[in-house]
Design a protein around this motif. Structure first.
Motif, PDB file in Angstrom:
ATOM      1  N   ARG A   1      30.128  42.215  45.955  1.00 52.80           N
ATOM      2  CA  ARG A   1      29.673  43.380  44.972  1.00 52.80           C
ATOM      3  C   ARG A   1      29.835  44.662  45.981  1.00 52.80           C
ATOM      4  O   ARG A   1      30.271  45.845  45.637  1.00 52.80           O
ATOM      5  N   GLU A   2      29.208  44.462  47.314  1.00 53.93           N
ATOM      6  CA  GLU A   2      28.988  45.606  48.045  1.00 53.93           C
ATOM      7  C   GLU A   2      30.534  46.123  48.569  1.00 53.93           C
ATOM      8  O   GLU A   2      30.791  47.477  48.623  1.00 53.93           O
ATOM      9  N   ALA A   3      31.533  45.251  48.552  1.00 47.20           N
ATOM     10  CA  ALA A   3      32.765  45.770  48.754  1.00 47.20           C
ATOM     11  C   ALA A   3      33.469  46.354  47.539  1.00 47.20           C
ATOM     12  O   ALA A   3      34.223  47.143  47.845  1.00 47.20           O
ATOM     13  N   LEU A   4      33.125  45.891  46.598  1.00 46.45           N
ATOM     14  CA  LEU A   4      33.865  46.576  45.309  1.00 46.45           C
ATOM     15  C   LEU A   4      33.143  47.771  45.014  1.00 46.45           C
ATOM     16  O   LEU A   4      34.013  48.579  44.222  1.00 46.45           O
ATOM     17  N   GLU A   5      32.263  48.298  45.497  1.00 47.66           N
ATOM     18  CA  GLU A   5      31.745  49.652  45.377  1.00 47.66           C
ATOM     19  C   GLU A   5      32.625  50.492  46.051  1.00 47.66           C
ATOM     20  O   GLU A   5      32.819  51.687  45.802  1.00 47.66           O
ATOM     21  N   ARG A   6      33.530  50.253  46.870  1.00 45.60           N
ATOM     22  CA  ARG A   6      34.457  50.961  47.651  1.00 45.60           C
ATOM     23  C   ARG A   6      35.710  51.277  46.462  1.00 45.60           C
ATOM     24  O   ARG A   6      36.803  51.963  46.921  1.00 45.60           O
ATOM     25  N   ASP A   7      35.939  50.365  45.754  1.00 47.71           N
ATOM     26  CA  ASP A   7      37.204  50.197  44.904  1.00 47.71           C
ATOM     27  C   ASP A   7      36.942  51.378  43.769  1.00 47.71           C
ATOM     28  O   ASP A   7      35.898  51.276  42.884  1.00 47.71           O
ATOM     29  N   ARG A   8      38.000  52.282  43.478  1.00 47.72           N
ATOM     30  CA  ARG A   8      37.929  53.241  42.575  1.00 47.72           C
ATOM     31  C   ARG A   8      38.205  52.588  41.135  1.00 47.72           C
ATOM     32  O   ARG A   8      38.151  53.324  39.993  1.00 47.72           O
ATOM     33  N   THR A   9      38.500  51.419  41.127  1.00 43.25           N
ATOM     34  CA  THR A   9      39.368  51.044  40.066  1.00 43.25           C
ATOM     35  C   THR A   9      38.371  50.124  39.257  1.00 43.25           C
ATOM     36  O   THR A   9      37.432  49.329  39.762  1.00 43.25           O
ATOM     37  N   ARG A  10      38.065  50.081  37.805  1.00 41.83           N
ATOM     38  CA  ARG A  10      36.897  49.572  37.116  1.00 41.83           C
ATOM     39  C   ARG A  10      37.145  48.058  37.198  1.00 41.83           C
ATOM     40  O   ARG A  10      38.007  47.463  37.078  1.00 41.83           O
ATOM     41  N   THR A  11      35.809  47.451  37.847  1.00 40.71           N
ATOM     42  CA  THR A  11      35.855  45.942  37.684  1.00 40.71           C
ATOM     43  C   THR A  11      34.732  45.351  36.996  1.00 40.71           C
ATOM     44  O   THR A  11      33.679  46.017  36.961  1.00 40.71           O
ATOM     45  N   PHE A  12      34.550  44.280  36.738  1.00 41.66           N
ATOM     46  CA  PHE A  12      33.638  43.418  36.200  1.00 41.66           C
ATOM     47  C   PHE A  12      33.663  42.136  37.030  1.00 41.66           C
ATOM     48  O   PHE A  12      34.613  41.370  36.943  1.00 41.66           O
ATOM     49  N   THR A  13      32.495  41.814  37.302  1.00 44.37           N
ATOM     50  CA  THR A  13      32.036  40.495  38.261  1.00 44.37           C
ATOM     51  C   THR A  13      31.072  39.600  37.450  1.00 44.37           C
ATOM     52  O   THR A  13      30.009  39.909  37.254  1.00 44.37           O
ATOM     53  N   ALA A  14      31.463  38.358  37.182  1.00 43.81           N
ATOM     54  CA  ALA A  14      30.767  37.234  36.674  1.00 43.81           C
ATOM     55  C   ALA A  14      29.999  36.634  37.955  1.00 43.81           C
ATOM     56  O   ALA A  14      30.314  36.796  39.136  1.00 43.81           O
ATOM     57  N   GLU A  15      28.856  35.784  37.600  1.00 47.82           N
ATOM     58  CA  GLU A  15      28.091  35.262  38.701  1.00 47.82           C
ATOM     59  C   GLU A  15      28.991  34.092  39.326  1.00 47.82           C
ATOM     60  O   GLU A  15      29.933  33.484  38.387  1.00 47.82           O
ATOM     61  N   ILE A  16      28.756  33.603  40.533  1.00 53.52           N
ATOM     62  CA  ILE A  16      29.347  32.433  41.121  1.00 53.52           C
ATOM     63  C   ILE A  16      28.708  31.234  40.370  1.00 53.52           C
ATOM     64  O   ILE A  16      27.581  31.059  40.301  1.00 53.52           O
ATOM     65  N   SER A  17      29.652  30.249  40.403  1.00 60.57           N
ATOM     66  CA  SER A  17      29.271  28.921  39.846  1.00 60.57           C
ATOM     67  C   SER A  17      29.019  28.101  40.830  1.00 60.57           C
ATOM     68  O   SER A  17      29.137  28.306  42.004  1.00 60.57           O
ATOM     69  N   THR A  18      28.473  26.846  40.316  1.00 58.86           N
ATOM     70  CA  THR A  18      28.065  25.977  41.307  1.00 58.86           C
ATOM     71  C   THR A  18      29.196  25.325  42.163  1.00 58.86           C
ATOM     72  O   THR A  18      28.901  24.516  43.187  1.00 58.86           O
ATOM     73  N   LEU A  19      30.362  25.324  41.515  1.00 53.47           N
ATOM     74  CA  LEU A  19      31.743  24.870  42.070  1.00 53.47           C
ATOM     75  C   LEU A  19      32.382  25.972  43.242  1.00 53.47           C
ATOM     76  O   LEU A  19      33.257  25.812  43.599  1.00 53.47           O
ATOM     77  N   GLY A  20      31.399  27.142  43.281  1.00 52.06           N
ATOM     78  CA  GLY A  20      32.191  28.256  44.141  1.00 52.06           C
ATOM     79  C   GLY A  20      33.055  29.047  43.518  1.00 52.06           C
ATOM     80  O   GLY A  20      33.773  29.867  44.198  1.00 52.06           O
TER      81      GLY A  20
END
Length: 697
Positions: free
Chosen positions: A392-411
């Motif tokens: 998420r810290e790396a995605l803050e530098r991205d100007r394009t809109r993103t949405f990220t779900a949580e990581i699963s137990t399978l990675g």
């Protein structure tokens, strides 16, 4: 964060690269620094990396932001959408959510109570729409009736109201900008204060708002006198858009390699941000390419690779599908650091590096849509949280809109990234014409099995023909002629027909065509690429597998064994054909006068491999007499002679043809020398040259 922009303008395309580095931007560089290359080694300046790449081709410009006067072609209540003709190959797609009409409250998706799309739009109705998403693959452009016109500091929305401020700015700056824009005279419409407005003053906003409102008035007048479908407003080209949208105080400089492009950017900044004009430089090194000097070309080439290496030795594998992009994280050669580094620490370190690099690749390749990241499984919850935090810290530098779900137990991490235009991969490449983008094709063995069925069918359909000449790729032909032509002989015995092959490497692998059917003599006359006595230039490819002093040339899968040519591997030489069969030929070297070059005497080792007497006498199939080596082959579970199933394709043919050449070379009164006249000569293209003794007239 320090940034630089490189702009390269060619006749056919415009390329823009964004460079980033940690730290505080330095003072603007004066013209004395113009023309310096990266770090002088074909790479970005120290500490910088290539963060984003944009390419726009002439005739294939992005149409996002363009405004059209369109005509409604179809209204589909079941999809709550309409298709609008805007003058492109495919109609644009307009969803009910994007419809804006004066005095009409339009219902939104999932909410009832508003009018249906069939009540809002009618086929044939003319409307003003703006492209919000380029046509991608088989889909047309995504349209909206909520128009926006972008400036450097403001986005003017004629159908909106009020003032909004970008959320990418910190809270203190947002409050300052709200105060600066509070008293703007908005007679109609609304504005959004852009991220690039950081540090801007009220006078900047007033000047730009006046420009944007006048531009919209011109747009309205043009739309009123235009007949649908028509282009009403065209967005700026790539270089101006990038500078307009992202060039700010964070940027140390922008370097442009085209004088005309340089003038355009300085003119734009003179009108919108005069204090940044001195940061625009003209690349003046004519002997060096801008993108090559800064290492951008090398990075662009790497974006076409599936594999991306990580610093510790791990790597990413990026695969694109129709529905989504999958990024797989692998530990590779990374085995941990230090004596106390356990498996969990090794995996976590690899995943942390991968989280950073995944975002770098998403930005660099401009990958959009649904993205699934397959991190290596981690047992501890805190390690999974650390990886997600890094992502998420790396995605803050991205100007394009993103949405990220949580990581699963399978990675697994599921995320979306706004897909507005074609990515870098789609712009610079096209699907493979052979595999159609699948990445795999049928093997030579599979195609040969299918062709064998077709050969049986040919034999049944043409009972009057004795032989057939069939055209196919030589790599498939070898499946029939290799291993001593066992497969071909079995097929001929089964069908009672004879088959000859022709073709070149340029043919598709699955190519199959009947060239001629007739008597065996007629087919052989057409099939053989050479005749005894022909002289032809060949590229000597490799040494003979079993006869040390000989060498082999391959012409579209046809094997030519050349007596005494081992010392000339890699050369292009003139040879004379002394024997020609349907799968191979034997030749001798000729000198510049057309005389046969005497081959060296056969090299025979005591107790080692040598030609058997049967081969020297031409009786039966040529074979290798291994002597004491026969016992070693038996111990290895192989036959005493390598002419059985453990032989390499075509080795029997090579031995046969070479032995025949040596037999033919005897008894001519000159030892191993073959006759130097009486044959037909061929040019480098294989066409016969004038035979020895022929009259030129």
């Amino acid at each position: 964060m320090k940034k630089q922009v490189l702009v390269s303008v060619d006749r056919a395309e415009t390329r823009v690269a964004l460079l980033e580095a940690t730290g505080t931007p330095g003072a603007a560089q004066k013209s004395a620094s113009r023309g310096r290359r990266g770090n002088g080694k074909g790479a970005p300046p120290a500490g910088y990396r290539i963060a984003e790449l944009y390419i726009e081709r002439r005739g294939a410009r992005s149409i996002v932001g363009n405004i059209y006067k369109g005509r409604v072609e179809a209204v589909l209540p079941g999809l709550e959408a309409a298709f609008v003709d805007i003058g492109l190959d495919k109609n644009g797609f307009l969803h009910v959510d994007e419809i804006v009409l004066p005095g009409v409250q339009v219902g939104r998706r999932g909410h009832s109570g508003g009018p249906s799309i069939a009540e809002l739009l009618k086929p044939g109705q003319e409307i003003i729409v703006q492209v919000v998403k380029d046509p991608l693959k088989t889909k047309g452009a995504r349209l909206s009736m909520e128009l926006t016109i972008a400036g450097r500091y403001l986005v003017y929305a004629p159908t909106g109201h009020g003032v909004g401020v970008s959320r990418r700015l910190d809270q203190r700056e947002r409050e300052r900008l709200r105060r600066a824009t509070a008293k703007l005279k908005l007679e109609r419409g609304g504005v959004i204060v852009r991220t690039a407005a950081q540090g801007a003053k009220r006078q900047d906003f007033e000047r730009e708002l006046l420009y944007l409102t006048k531009l919209y008035e011109v747009l309205e007048a043009r739309a009123a006198r235009s007949k649908a479908p028509a282009l009403v407003f065209q967005e700026a080209d790539l270089s101006v858009r990038v500078v307009r949208d992202i060039f700010s105080e964070e940027f140390e400089k922008a370097i442009v390699d085209n004088p005309r492009g340089y003038e355009r950017l300085t003119s734009f900044l003179t009108r919108t941000a005069p204090d940044l004009v001195e940061r625009v430089e003209l690349w003046e090194e004519e002997e060096a390419d801008l993108f090559e000097a800064y290492g951008v070309d090398a990075v662009l080439e790497q974006t076409l690779s599936r594999r991306v290496d990580l610093p510790s030795g791990g790597y990413l594998m990026i695969d694109h599908t129709e529905a989504l992009t999958v990024i797989d994280v692998n530990s590779g050669s990374f085995i941990g650091r230090g004596k106390d580094g356990g498996l969990e620490e090794t995996i976590t370190q690899t995943n942390l590096e991968a989280a950073e690099e995944v975002v770098n690749q998403l930005r660099l390749r401009d990958i959009g849509g649904i993205i699934v990241i397959d991190f290596i499984d981690m047992a501890r919850a805190r390690n999974r949280e650390a990886v997600m935090k890094r992502l998420r810290e790396a995605l803050e530098r991205d100007r394009t809109r993103t949405f990220t779900a949580e990581i699963s137990t399978l990675g697994l991490v599921e995320m979306t990234r706004q897909n507005v235009t074609e990515g870098l991969r789609e712009i610079v490449s096209k699907p493979c014409p052979t595999c159609g983008g699948e990445g795999v094709i049928r093997s030579e063995e599979t195609i040969a099995i299918e062709h064998e069925r077709r050969l049986r069918k040919l034999a049944a359909e043409h009972p009057e023909a004795e032989a057939f000449l069939v055209q196919m790729n030589p790599r498939v032909t070898i499946q029939f002629t290799g291993q001593g032509s066992r497969a071909l002989e079995a097929l001929e015995q089964e069908t009672g027909k004879f088959f000859h092959f022709e073709g070149s490497e340029g043919l598709p692998l699955d190519h199959f065509a009947l060239s001629f059917a007739g008597s065996r003599k007629e087919v052989e006359e057409r099939a053989l690429p050479f005749r005894e006595g022909d002289e032809v230039f060949v590229d000597i490819d490799e040494p003979h597998m079993y006869i040390a002093e000989d060498a082999v040339a391959k012409i579209d899968g046809y094997i030519v064994s050349i007596v005494g040519a081992a010392a000339h591997v890699g050369e292009r030489r003139l040879v004379r054909i002394v024997r020609a069969d349907r799968t191979q030929a034997t030749a001798v070297l000729l000198d510049e006068h057309g005389e046969v070059v005497s081959p060296p005497p056969p090299q025979r080792q005591e107790g080692g491999a040598r030609l058997s007497p049967a081969a020297d006498q031409g009786e039966g199939r040529s074979r290798i007499d291994l002597g004491v080596d026969a016992q070693a082959r038996a111990e290895a579970g192989l036959s005493a002679s390598p002419t059985s199933l453990d032989s390499d394709p075509g080795e029997d043919a090579l031995l046969n043809s070479t032995a025949g050449a040596r037999r033919k070379g005897k008894g001519n009164g000159s030892g191993d020398r073959l006759p130097s006249s009486g044959g037909r000569r061929r040019s480098e293209k294989g066409e016969p040259l004038r035979a020895h003794g022929e009259n030129s007239s």
